[in-house]
Design a protein around this motif. Structure first.
Motif, PDB file in Angstrom:
ATOM      1  N   LEU A 306       0.851  -1.181   0.000  1.00 37.67           N
ATOM      2  CA  LEU A 306       0.000   0.000   0.000  1.00 37.67           C
ATOM      3  C   LEU A 306       0.889   1.234   0.000  1.00 37.67           C
ATOM      4  CD1 LEU A 306      -1.828  -2.303   1.293  1.00 37.67           C
ATOM      5  CD2 LEU A 306      -3.040  -0.465   2.457  1.00 37.67           C
ATOM      6  N   SER A 307       0.488   2.204  -0.787  1.00 37.79           N
ATOM      7  CA  SER A 307       1.229   3.460  -0.846  1.00 37.79           C
ATOM      8  C   SER A 307       0.259   4.626  -0.721  1.00 37.79           C
ATOM      9  CB  SER A 307       2.009   3.555  -2.174  1.00 37.79           C
ATOM     10  OG  SER A 307       2.692   4.781  -2.268  1.00 37.79           O
ATOM     11  N   ASN A 308       0.359   5.365   0.378  1.00 37.02           N
ATOM     12  CA  ASN A 308      -0.477   6.542   0.636  1.00 37.02           C
ATOM     13  C   ASN A 308      -1.971   6.242   0.479  1.00 37.02           C
ATOM     14  OD1 ASN A 308       1.689   8.368   1.168  1.00 37.02           O
ATOM     15  ND2 ASN A 308       2.111   8.411  -1.032  1.00 37.02           N
ATOM     16  N   VAL A 309      -2.389   5.109   0.995  1.00 26.80           N
ATOM     17  CA  VAL A 309      -3.801   4.735   0.917  1.00 26.80           C
ATOM     18  C   VAL A 309      -4.575   5.460   2.018  1.00 26.80           C
ATOM     19  CG1 VAL A 309      -5.459   2.849   1.221  1.00 26.80           C
ATOM     20  CG2 VAL A 309      -3.414   2.511  -0.172  1.00 26.80           C
ATOM     21  N   CYS A 310      -5.630   6.134   1.619  1.00 28.17           N
ATOM     22  CA  CYS A 310      -6.502   6.845   2.557  1.00 28.17           C
ATOM     23  C   CYS A 310      -7.928   6.354   2.344  1.00 28.17           C
ATOM     24  CB  CYS A 310      -6.403   8.356   2.327  1.00 28.17           C
ATOM     25  SG  CYS A 310      -7.267   9.332   3.580  1.00 28.17           S
ATOM     26  N   LEU A 311      -8.552   5.855   3.390  1.00 27.12           N
ATOM     27  CA  LEU A 311      -9.899   5.298   3.301  1.00 27.12           C
ATOM     28  C   LEU A 311     -10.948   6.377   3.547  1.00 27.12           C
ATOM     29  CD1 LEU A 311      -9.215   2.113   5.439  1.00 27.12           C
ATOM     30  CD2 LEU A 311      -9.220   2.251   2.951  1.00 27.12           C
ATOM     31  N   PHE A 312     -12.107   6.217   2.888  1.00 21.83           N
ATOM     32  CA  PHE A 312     -13.180   7.211   3.000  1.00 21.83           C
ATOM     33  C   PHE A 312     -14.491   6.538   3.372  1.00 21.83           C
ATOM     34  CE2 PHE A 312     -10.044   9.408   0.564  1.00 21.83           C
ATOM     35  CZ  PHE A 312     -10.222  10.754   0.842  1.00 21.83           C
ATOM     36  N   TYR A 313     -15.265   7.258   4.170  1.00 20.49           N
ATOM     37  CA  TYR A 313     -16.625   6.834   4.492  1.00 20.49           C
ATOM     38  C   TYR A 313     -17.539   8.029   4.251  1.00 20.49           C
ATOM     39  CZ  TYR A 313     -20.721   5.338   7.160  1.00 20.49           C
ATOM     40  OH  TYR A 313     -22.001   5.009   7.544  1.00 20.49           O
ATOM     41  N   GLN A 314     -18.439   7.898   3.266  1.00 17.13           N
ATOM     42  CA  GLN A 314     -19.350   8.992   2.892  1.00 17.13           C
ATOM     43  C   GLN A 314     -18.570  10.296   2.674  1.00 17.13           C
ATOM     44  OE1 GLN A 314     -22.371   9.133   5.949  1.00 17.13           O
ATOM     45  NE2 GLN A 314     -23.436   7.342   5.152  1.00 17.13           N
ATOM     46  N   ASP A 315     -17.557  10.217   1.819  1.00 19.99           N
ATOM     47  CA  ASP A 315     -16.732  11.371   1.428  1.00 19.99           C
ATOM     48  C   ASP A 315     -15.913  11.954   2.572  1.00 19.99           C
ATOM     49  OD1 ASP A 315     -17.747  11.205  -1.165  1.00 19.99           O
ATOM     50  OD2 ASP A 315     -19.474  12.458  -0.646  1.00 19.99           O
ATOM     51  N   CYS A 319      -8.941   7.909   8.023  1.00 14.99           N
ATOM     52  CA  CYS A 319      -7.589   7.661   8.541  1.00 14.99           C
ATOM     53  C   CYS A 319      -6.598   8.468   7.713  1.00 14.99           C
ATOM     54  CB  CYS A 319      -7.239   6.174   8.501  1.00 14.99           C
ATOM     55  SG  CYS A 319      -7.152   5.476   6.848  1.00 14.99           S
ATOM     56  N   SER A 320      -5.433   8.693   8.281  1.00 17.00           N
ATOM     57  CA  SER A 320      -4.369   9.352   7.534  1.00 17.00           C
ATOM     58  C   SER A 320      -3.764   8.350   6.556  1.00 17.00           C
ATOM     59  CB  SER A 320      -3.303   9.879   8.502  1.00 17.00           C
ATOM     60  OG  SER A 320      -2.836   8.824   9.306  1.00 17.00           O
ATOM     61  N   PRO A 321      -3.004   8.785   5.557  1.00 12.97           N
ATOM     62  CA  PRO A 321      -2.473   7.873   4.531  1.00 12.97           C
ATOM     63  C   PRO A 321      -1.642   6.739   5.127  1.00 12.97           C
ATOM     64  CG  PRO A 321      -2.249  10.146   3.823  1.00 12.97           C
ATOM     65  CD  PRO A 321      -2.702  10.194   5.240  1.00 12.97           C
ATOM     66  N   ILE A 322      -1.838   5.550   4.578  1.00 13.68           N
ATOM     67  CA  ILE A 322      -1.173   4.331   5.068  1.00 13.68           C
ATOM     68  C   ILE A 322      -0.244   3.811   3.983  1.00 13.68           C
ATOM     69  CG2 ILE A 322      -1.535   2.038   6.059  1.00 13.68           C
ATOM     70  CD1 ILE A 322      -4.578   2.908   6.241  1.00 13.68           C
ATOM     71  N   SER A 323       0.981   3.450   4.361  1.00 10.29           N
ATOM     72  CA  SER A 323       1.935   2.845   3.426  1.00 10.29           C
ATOM     73  C   SER A 323       2.648   1.697   4.124  1.00 10.29           C
ATOM     74  CB  SER A 323       2.963   3.875   2.947  1.00 10.29           C
ATOM     75  OG  SER A 323       2.341   4.938   2.250  1.00 10.29           O
ATOM     76  N   PHE A 324       2.606   0.521   3.522  1.00 12.87           N
ATOM     77  CA  PHE A 324       3.383  -0.614   4.030  1.00 12.87           C
ATOM     78  C   PHE A 324       3.367  -1.740   2.994  1.00 12.87           C
ATOM     79  CE2 PHE A 324      -0.924  -1.681   5.497  1.00 12.87           C
ATOM     80  CZ  PHE A 324      -1.017  -3.050   5.218  1.00 12.87           C
ATOM     81  N   SER A 325       4.316  -2.661   3.138  1.00  7.87           N
ATOM     82  CA  SER A 325       4.347  -3.889   2.351  1.00  7.87           C
ATOM     83  C   SER A 325       4.323  -5.068   3.310  1.00  7.87           C
ATOM     84  CB  SER A 325       5.602  -3.950   1.476  1.00  7.87           C
ATOM     85  OG  SER A 325       5.584  -2.932   0.499  1.00  7.87           O
TER      86      SER A 325
END
Length: 486
Positions: A306-315, A319-325
């Protein structure tokens, strides 16, 4: 100070021929902070129901206090939290609610929010505050940690430590150590009460187990010797009776044979009693069989990244961006407060329709085995469940047996299972599946201590690649290789 007295309590459900309690005698001081422990299906929640008079039983329960139960049912949960609290504690004022909230690290503005919009952890804290505002009642608290993150558990443990007059069912070792002063243990054949926290009880229990197990070989040899002696004694009279054939004085021989038969039966009865007594010494030994899992290997780079993944709920970003392997053999724990997106992330990894930005890459042909947080979907028979998920029925039921299931449970519908047994069904399914990656979302909710230790040992031995959401700190300390905070 007053005592709850239980005398000769006997109870069995009408649909079962087995007693859950038989002639139980117990006294509980109403000032105690009592932790209630035991394997799933031993009757802990049933015991709470009997104390409240919700089931018919024989025997006597002397109740010098009223009982309140957690979790309580909230009627009209769409109301504001303050209104819900006033309906439960009509004599209390707003400042008293706010004071309890401060002890639970709960923001004041929760009072002005609809109860059903609160997170599971916030709802737990609100209901605990209402519970302890009911003065003069003895509290029956059933599994309060299931919706609490690590920080929430620490807050609630500190809150309970300041209180008194409750029984608390929990399987979280660290949580119990933080808030109880007595342990009520539902063992295989007895129910014992001991002063101290969980760690002191567990140390004493293990010491007792070690002593009993140390005697096991010696007792088995002694039992085997007694059984052999019984067989020899039984043969005496038969051999003497056989000498009548061709004997001149058959009456005398018969008299001698009868005397030997009487003597042999007396000796046999004494030896059988000795065998029963020796076998009874080991009745409370908790035996757990090792579990197995067959993870698939993946050696061509990371299983996912994951690289700078940010999850959304109803726009709204949750969470803040997530990066890891994640690489073969890693066991990654996701941490964060309730509502920080942990469950959303694991759903997203399984291609569920969760909105996100950033880059998420899964290895080609990646096979994932998933244990969801909830068990509400479990209905019908185990046989139908096995067929639906194309499991090996023998392997599946063998795992359930190792997790503590009785054979009679196999014939029941899953709707009748306890919460812990339902969770064990999901874990057994996952252990049957050959996968590259095992994603478990709060797998230990309602799971008893012994199964937790079994699972720890399994993971330590087979080293599967995992992503886990779990707030049991002792479990995490035992198996995590890495932690990511959302």
């Amino acid at each position: 100070m007053s005592m709850i007295k239980i005398e000769n309590l006997t109870f069995a459900y009408p649909t079962s021929g087995d007693y859950i309690f038989e002639n139980l005698n117990l006294q509980v001081d109403t000032h105690w902070k009592l932790g209630v422990i035991g394997r799933n299906g031993r009757g802990k929640t049933t015991f709470f129901k009997l104390l409240q008079g919700k089931e018919a039983y024989s025997g006597t329960i002397i109740r010098p206090v009223s009982f309140d139960y957690f979790p309580m049912n909230v009627s009209k949960p769409h109301r504001l939290t303050e209104e819900v609290l006033h309906s439960m504690c009509p004599m209390k004022e707003e400042w008293e609610f706010i004071y309890e909230f401060s002890l639970l690290d709960l923001a004041d503005d929760v009072l002005g929010r609809p109860f059903d919009t609160l997170s599971g952890g916030e709802q737990t804290k609100v209901l605990l505050a209402a519970l302890f505002l009911g003065e003069g009642h003895f509290l029956l608290i059933d599994e309060p940690t299931n919706h609490l993150d690590a920080h929430g558990r620490a807050c609630v443990a500190a809150y309970l430590k300041k209180k008194k007059g409750f029984m608390l069912i929990s399987h979280d070792r660290q949580f119990l150590d933080g808030c109880v002063d007595h342990i009520l243990a539902f063992n295989k054949t007895s129910i014992d009460c001991q002063a101290g926290n969980f760690s002191s009880w567990f140390m004493n229990f293990n010491h007792q187990q070690e002593q009993e197990v140390a005697k096991n070989d010696q007792l088995n040899k002694e039992i085997s010797r007694l059984q052999q002696s019984m067989r020899q004694t039984k043969n005496w009279s038969h051999q003497k009776e056989a000498t009548k054939i061709g004997a001149v004085d058959k009456g005398f021989v018969s008299h001698q044979a009868a005397k030997l038969m009487k003597r042999s039966k007396s000796i046999e009865a004494r030896k059988k009693k000795s065998i029963d007594e020796k076998a009874g010494l080991l009745k409370n030994v908790e035996r757990t069989e090792p579990l197995k899992i067959t993870p698939l290997t993946y050696s061509h780079g990371p299983l996912l990244s994951l690289s700078n993944v940010c999850l959304f709920y109803q726009d709204r970003a949750i969470c803040s961006p997530i990066s890891f392997s994640l690489h073969q053999g890693e066991r990654l724990f996701l941490e964060g407060k309730n509502g920080s997106g942990k469950s959303s992330l694991v759903k997203c990894l399984q291609q569920e329709p969760i909105s996100y930005t950033g880059t998420m890459k899964l290895a080609p042909h990646l096979i994932i085995s998933y244990v969801p947080q909830t068990t509400d979907h479990l209905k019908g028979t185990l046989k139908a469940f096995v067929q639906e998920h194309q499991l090996d029925e023998t392997q599946f039921k063998t795992i359930l047996r190792k997790l503590g299931f009785d054979r009679q449970q196999f014939e029941k519908r899953m709707e009748s299972f306890s919460a812990g047994q339902k969770k064990e069904v999901l874990i057994a399914k996952s252990l049957c599946e050959k996968a590259h990656l095992y994603i478990w979302d709060e797998p230990l909710n309602f799971i008893d201590l012994y199964v937790r230790i079994q699972i720890e040992q399994l993971i330590q031995e087979f080293q599967p690649t995992m992503i886990i959401i779990e707030h049991d700190q002792a479990f995490k300390d035992a198996i995590a290789t890495r932690t990511i905070l959302l």
